[in-house]
Design a protein around this motif. Sequence first.
Motif, mmCIF file in Angstrom:
data_model
loop_
_atom_site.group_PDB
_atom_site.id
_atom_site.type_symbol
_atom_site.label_atom_id
_atom_site.label_comp_id
_atom_site.label_asym_id
_atom_site.label_seq_id
_atom_site.Cartn_x
_atom_site.Cartn_y
_atom_site.Cartn_z
ATOM 1 N N ASP A 108 0.868 -1.179 0.000
ATOM 2 C CA ASP A 108 0.000 0.000 0.000
ATOM 3 C C ASP A 108 0.902 1.227 0.000
ATOM 4 N N VAL A 109 0.599 2.177 -0.875
ATOM 5 C CA VAL A 109 1.371 3.413 -0.972
ATOM 6 C C VAL A 109 0.472 4.555 -0.494
ATOM 7 N N TYR A 110 0.976 5.291 0.476
ATOM 8 C CA TYR A 110 0.249 6.415 1.067
ATOM 9 C C TYR A 110 0.950 7.718 0.739
ATOM 10 N N PHE A 111 0.180 8.792 0.689
ATOM 11 C CA PHE A 111 0.734 10.138 0.580
ATOM 12 C C PHE A 111 0.490 10.845 1.903
ATOM 13 N N ASN A 112 1.530 11.462 2.429
ATOM 14 C CA ASN A 112 1.441 12.257 3.656
ATOM 15 C C ASN A 112 1.374 13.725 3.268
ATOM 16 N N ILE A 113 0.464 14.442 3.881
ATOM 17 C CA ILE A 113 0.319 15.880 3.634
ATOM 18 C C ILE A 113 0.284 16.583 4.983
ATOM 19 N N ARG A 114 1.057 17.642 5.109
ATOM 20 C CA ARG A 114 0.997 18.502 6.305
ATOM 21 C C ARG A 114 0.614 19.894 5.814
ATOM 22 N N ASN A 115 -0.448 20.435 6.417
ATOM 23 C CA ASN A 115 -0.878 21.782 6.036
ATOM 24 C C ASN A 115 -1.195 22.603 7.279
ATOM 25 N N ALA A 116 -1.112 23.908 7.105
ATOM 26 C CA ALA A 116 -1.529 24.851 8.143
ATOM 27 C C ALA A 116 -2.994 25.180 7.900
ATOM 28 N N SER A 117 -3.670 25.635 8.940
ATOM 29 C CA SER A 117 -5.082 25.991 8.775
ATOM 30 C C SER A 117 -5.249 27.165 7.811
ATOM 31 N N ALA A 118 -4.160 27.892 7.540
ATOM 32 C CA ALA A 118 -4.210 29.019 6.604
ATOM 33 C C ALA A 118 -4.269 28.557 5.144
ATOM 34 N N TYR A 119 -4.117 27.257 4.883
ATOM 35 C CA TYR A 119 -4.240 26.762 3.506
ATOM 36 C C TYR A 119 -5.610 27.151 2.971
ATOM 37 N N GLY A 120 -5.650 27.723 1.773
ATOM 38 C CA GLY A 120 -6.858 28.366 1.263
ATOM 39 C C GLY A 120 -7.890 27.487 0.595
ATOM 40 N N TYR A 121 -7.688 26.188 0.535
ATOM 41 C CA TYR A 121 -8.629 25.307 -0.163
ATOM 42 C C TYR A 121 -9.005 24.146 0.754
ATOM 43 N N GLN A 158 2.054 19.080 -7.308
ATOM 44 C CA GLN A 158 0.776 19.711 -6.955
ATOM 45 C C GLN A 158 0.112 20.096 -8.274
ATOM 46 N N TYR A 159 -1.184 19.869 -8.353
ATOM 47 C CA TYR A 159 -1.905 20.035 -9.608
ATOM 48 C C TYR A 159 -3.104 20.952 -9.426
ATOM 49 N N MET A 160 -2.888 22.025 -8.681
ATOM 50 C CA MET A 160 -3.945 23.003 -8.464
ATOM 51 C C MET A 160 -3.833 24.081 -9.546
ATOM 52 N N ARG A 161 -4.757 25.009 -9.556
ATOM 53 C CA ARG A 161 -4.750 26.072 -10.562
ATOM 54 C C ARG A 161 -3.931 27.270 -10.124
ATOM 55 N N GLN A 162 -3.104 27.085 -9.148
ATOM 56 C CA GLN A 162 -2.312 28.171 -8.585
ATOM 57 C C GLN A 162 -0.857 27.713 -8.526
ATOM 58 N N ALA A 163 0.065 28.550 -8.973
ATOM 59 C CA ALA A 163 1.480 28.184 -9.026
ATOM 60 C C ALA A 163 2.100 28.054 -7.635
ATOM 61 N N GLN A 164 1.642 28.832 -6.683
ATOM 62 C CA GLN A 164 2.150 28.783 -5.310
ATOM 63 C C GLN A 164 0.988 28.408 -4.388
ATOM 64 N N LEU A 165 1.212 27.423 -3.539
ATOM 65 C CA LEU A 165 0.177 27.015 -2.586
ATOM 66 C C LEU A 165 0.651 27.280 -1.161
ATOM 67 N N PRO A 166 0.418 28.490 -0.657
ATOM 68 C CA PRO A 166 0.805 28.780 0.729
ATOM 69 C C PRO A 166 -0.037 27.958 1.698
ATOM 70 N N GLY A 167 0.596 27.568 2.779
ATOM 71 C CA GLY A 167 -0.089 26.788 3.804
ATOM 72 C C GLY A 167 0.183 25.301 3.712
ATOM 73 N N LEU A 168 0.816 24.858 2.630
ATOM 74 C CA LEU A 168 1.231 23.458 2.541
ATOM 75 C C LEU A 168 2.658 23.385 3.049
ATOM 76 N N MET A 169 2.849 22.626 4.092
ATOM 77 C CA MET A 169 4.128 22.608 4.789
ATOM 78 C C MET A 169 5.040 21.470 4.361
ATOM 79 N N ALA A 170 4.456 20.305 4.063
ATOM 80 C CA ALA A 170 5.271 19.138 3.731
ATOM 81 C C ALA A 170 4.432 18.120 2.982
ATOM 82 N N VAL A 171 5.133 17.271 2.245
ATOM 83 C CA VAL A 171 4.500 16.164 1.538
ATOM 84 C C VAL A 171 5.435 14.962 1.679
#
Length: 164
Positions: A59-72, A139-152
């Motif tokens: 099983d392959v998992y993805f870990n994501i760490r984000n701050a509450s300030a992440y906009g999505y 990252q495949y969002m419509r924004q070049a910079q994603l503030p609030g994402l801390m780690a993957v």
Amino acid sequence: MLKLFRVLPAFGLGLTLLLTACDPSQVYEKNVDFDNYTWSVRQKPAFTFDIADTTQRYDVYFNIRNASAYGYYNLYLKHTLTDPANKQVSQLLHQMILMDPQTGEPRGKGTGDIYDHQFLALRNQQFHQIGTYKIVLEQYMRQAQLPGLMAVGVRVSKAKAATP
């Protein structure tokens, strides 16, 4: 006080790694921190891991760490997995829900305004060759910079046997 907030994420990550080191099913786990807590579209973290048993399923998992300030409330992430011969095994687009879309309440485990998520990305993956595999995340969002994402990160563990 500001210095304490910079140390807490590292402490939490260290504690997580320490606790998962005791997991006998874990094959690999690594996380990459983003500068200024922003994931740029140009940053494509790559993770390499060794597979020694081709009869085992993983099983392959993805870990994501984000701050509450992440906009999505979600994150679109594309993975590309290559085998030891550098041949593409799979490439998929994943949508990960980080916050409840209606209430805005964060999902995942958190302390203060920092949240950790682990998503099962590839269930029962079989690797057909012994050797070093590579998985690249974008990252495949419509924004070049994603503030609030801390780690993957990526975690690979032995899949649990199906129960009858």
